[in-house]
Design a protein around this motif. Sequence first.
Motif, PDB file in Angstrom:
ATOM      1  N   LYS A 101       0.829  -1.206   0.000  1.00 18.46           N
ATOM      2  CA  LYS A 101       0.000   0.000   0.000  1.00 18.46           C
ATOM      3  C   LYS A 101       0.865   1.258   0.000  1.00 18.46           C
ATOM      4  CE  LYS A 101      -1.176   0.644   4.865  1.00 18.46           C
ATOM      5  NZ  LYS A 101      -1.457  -0.288   5.902  1.00 18.46           N
ATOM      6  N   GLU A 161      -5.912  -2.334  -5.201  1.00 19.98           N
ATOM      7  CA  GLU A 161      -6.163  -1.531  -4.000  1.00 19.98           C
ATOM      8  C   GLU A 161      -6.853  -2.379  -2.920  1.00 19.98           C
ATOM      9  OE1 GLU A 161      -7.807   2.298  -4.788  1.00 19.98           O
ATOM     10  OE2 GLU A 161      -7.474   2.924  -2.702  1.00 19.98           O
ATOM     11  N   GLU A 162      -7.827  -3.196  -3.344  1.00 21.06           N
ATOM     12  CA  GLU A 162      -8.509  -4.098  -2.405  1.00 21.06           C
ATOM     13  C   GLU A 162      -7.514  -5.029  -1.710  1.00 21.06           C
ATOM     14  OE1 GLU A 162     -11.746  -4.897  -1.316  1.00 21.06           O
ATOM     15  OE2 GLU A 162     -11.890  -2.796  -1.957  1.00 21.06           O
ATOM     16  N   THR A 200      -9.221  -0.826 -15.246  1.00 20.46           N
ATOM     17  CA  THR A 200      -9.918  -0.220 -14.100  1.00 20.46           C
ATOM     18  C   THR A 200     -10.123  -1.256 -13.002  1.00 20.46           C
ATOM     19  OG1 THR A 200     -11.120   0.959 -15.801  1.00 20.46           O
ATOM     20  CG2 THR A 200     -11.930   1.214 -13.551  1.00 20.46           C
ATOM     21  N   GLU A 201     -10.577  -2.427 -13.423  1.00 18.20           N
ATOM     22  CA  GLU A 201     -10.817  -3.497 -12.451  1.00 18.20           C
ATOM     23  C   GLU A 201      -9.501  -3.941 -11.796  1.00 18.20           C
ATOM     24  OE1 GLU A 201     -13.296  -7.677 -12.447  1.00 18.20           O
ATOM     25  OE2 GLU A 201     -12.898  -6.695 -14.361  1.00 18.20           O
ATOM     26  N   PHE A 254      -0.281   1.224  -9.866  1.00 24.09           N
ATOM     27  CA  PHE A 254      -1.202   1.672 -10.929  1.00 24.09           C
ATOM     28  C   PHE A 254      -0.414   1.994 -12.197  1.00 24.09           C
ATOM     29  CE2 PHE A 254      -4.396   3.500  -7.592  1.00 24.09           C
ATOM     30  CZ  PHE A 254      -4.841   2.215  -7.315  1.00 24.09           C
ATOM     31  N   SER A 295      -4.598  -2.521   0.295  1.00 22.96           N
ATOM     32  CA  SER A 295      -5.095  -1.570   1.298  1.00 22.96           C
ATOM     33  C   SER A 295      -6.172  -2.180   2.176  1.00 22.96           C
ATOM     34  CB  SER A 295      -5.656  -0.316   0.624  1.00 22.96           C
ATOM     35  OG  SER A 295      -4.653   0.273  -0.171  1.00 22.96           O
ATOM     36  N   ASN A 296      -7.033  -3.016   1.583  1.00 20.85           N
ATOM     37  CA  ASN A 296      -8.143  -3.580   2.355  1.00 20.85           C
ATOM     38  C   ASN A 296      -7.963  -5.062   2.675  1.00 20.85           C
ATOM     39  OD1 ASN A 296      -9.286  -1.049   2.227  1.00 20.85           O
ATOM     40  ND2 ASN A 296     -10.412  -1.512   0.339  1.00 20.85           N
ATOM     41  N   LYS A 353      -6.891  -2.151 -11.259  1.00 21.97           N
ATOM     42  CA  LYS A 353      -6.471  -1.138 -10.281  1.00 21.97           C
ATOM     43  C   LYS A 353      -7.301  -1.261  -9.000  1.00 21.97           C
ATOM     44  CE  LYS A 353      -4.646   2.382 -13.422  1.00 21.97           C
ATOM     45  NZ  LYS A 353      -4.906   3.685 -14.077  1.00 21.97           N
ATOM     46  N   GLN A 354      -8.625  -1.471  -9.181  1.00 23.06           N
ATOM     47  CA  GLN A 354      -9.504  -1.627  -8.009  1.00 23.06           C
ATOM     48  C   GLN A 354      -9.088  -2.825  -7.168  1.00 23.06           C
ATOM     49  OE1 GLN A 354     -13.332  -1.996  -9.847  1.00 23.06           O
ATOM     50  NE2 GLN A 354     -13.698   0.204  -9.891  1.00 23.06           N
ATOM     51  N   GLU A 355      -8.837  -3.949  -7.845  1.00 20.89           N
ATOM     52  CA  GLU A 355      -8.475  -5.170  -7.116  1.00 20.89           C
ATOM     53  C   GLU A 355      -7.126  -5.022  -6.418  1.00 20.89           C
ATOM     54  OE1 GLU A 355     -10.218  -7.655  -6.312  1.00 20.89           O
ATOM     55  OE2 GLU A 355     -11.901  -7.635  -7.700  1.00 20.89           O
ATOM     56  N   LYS A 405      -7.698  -7.879   1.047  1.00 22.78           N
ATOM     57  CA  LYS A 405      -8.640  -8.819   0.432  1.00 22.78           C
ATOM     58  C   LYS A 405      -8.301 -10.278   0.758  1.00 22.78           C
ATOM     59  CE  LYS A 405     -10.661 -10.215  -3.941  1.00 22.78           C
ATOM     60  NZ  LYS A 405     -11.599  -9.632  -4.878  1.00 22.78           N
TER      61      LYS A 405
END
Length: 424
Positions: free
Chosen positions: A129, A173-174, A166-167, A136, A177-178, A169-171, A180
């Motif tokens: 993170k 981050e998930e 886009t997906e 990205f 940062s989150n 980049k989202q994944e 997953k």
Amino acid sequence: MNILILGSGGREHAFTIKLVASTKVNQVFVAPGNAGTDKIATNININPTDFEAVKKTVLENNIKMVVVGPEAPLVAGVHDFFLSDATLKNIPVIGPKKDGATLEGSKDFSKQFMQKHGVPTAKYKSFTKENLQEGFAFLETLEPPFVLKADGLAAGKGVLILNSLTEAKQELEEMVSNKKFGEASTTVVIEEFLKGIELSVFVLTDGKNYKILPSAKDYKRIGEGDTGLNTGGMGAISPVPFADTAFLDKVEQLVVKPTINGLQKDGIDYRGFIFIGLMNDNGNPSVVEYNVRMGDPETEVVLPRIESDLFDLFDGVANQNLNEKSFKVTPKTATTVMLVSGGYPEAYQKNKEITGFNNVTESTVFHAGTTIKDNKVVTSGGRVMAVTSFGNTIEEALEKSYKSINQIKFDKMNFRKDIGFDLV
Ligand code: AMP
Ligand code: GLY
């Protein structure tokens, strides 16, 4: 000699059958084992990552060799535990120490290892993170599909292959940062997508010498035509027709030798199996991943093809004289088809009685997720049994496996009817 096998799947049942057959082996214990191993060996109901319980089992049963099936005890350091214990240190463990097991335990480590030792693999970078923005930017330099891998062990679920930027980049981050995939995705490896057709090559090494075991192709998706969710494996075939001598020579020169030499150069004393996941792109091998154990269900086609005494090979690993051991493989084809519980790899029910498997004569039925309850063999997992057959061709072997499967029954039994579809 008494031997302890750690694990409970089809792979461990296959090890058990081979070791029980060795004239040099006295008793085989399996922890925790399944209904199949119970019939031919002694099950001990302990968790393989509970090292104190493993120690007690070893000392109580006069065990002189330990064979580790799954990666978890290896990554947790079972081999190191034995070496650091005065009463266990002379008992050989087949399976790498923690340092070697990191080849599977950390994708970032294994990519660095490959790069350092010149093993062909997809170009990659790792992100956390802290440098998400750079992640990205790296994604923007790649062509789709995008491959994101959680660095740590994520029960086979940590790899995402995504078509949209886009997906991706989202994944990413998930993942970082989150969390997953929990701690496993604190670091994420992003790598180039490899084209080609996948297969696995298995190596047994004593740290200096090695034997290249039969290659295999497994079928990971739940659905026919390789569709749907990923599973642990729905079937396997060995040998792999497109892995001809020329390709396997390249694998030995470009992958196996640099890997064994790299381990030595890095001071990693590796005793055990290396499972090399490969992409064959127009005859050129590229490594997708290392695992530090045998594959499941690949073991259920690889071991039956090995005609040499498996204990003898393990003895060679323990004494670093694997080069002196004879190694013979049948040219016949082996196929295995996995019977799974309806619903797997998502939610499924357990405790379903399994019948008919004792009537199978043309195939070997390897138990995976089975246990004994009230004197009956019942399901205890998603992958229940692997049905392995031999033939002169893939078709002939598969025909036997499917015929044998007709005799086996349990509620909501599911299996792929198209194993080998892409090879015949
Ligand atoms: P792994 O957990 O590393 O085995 O990845 C799971 C699966 O994802 C592999 O068996 C491949 O089918 C696929 N895969 C992983 N990495 C790549 C890659 N770089 N290019 C193409 N497919 C990949
Ligand atoms: N069948 C794949 C694995 O054992 O990882």
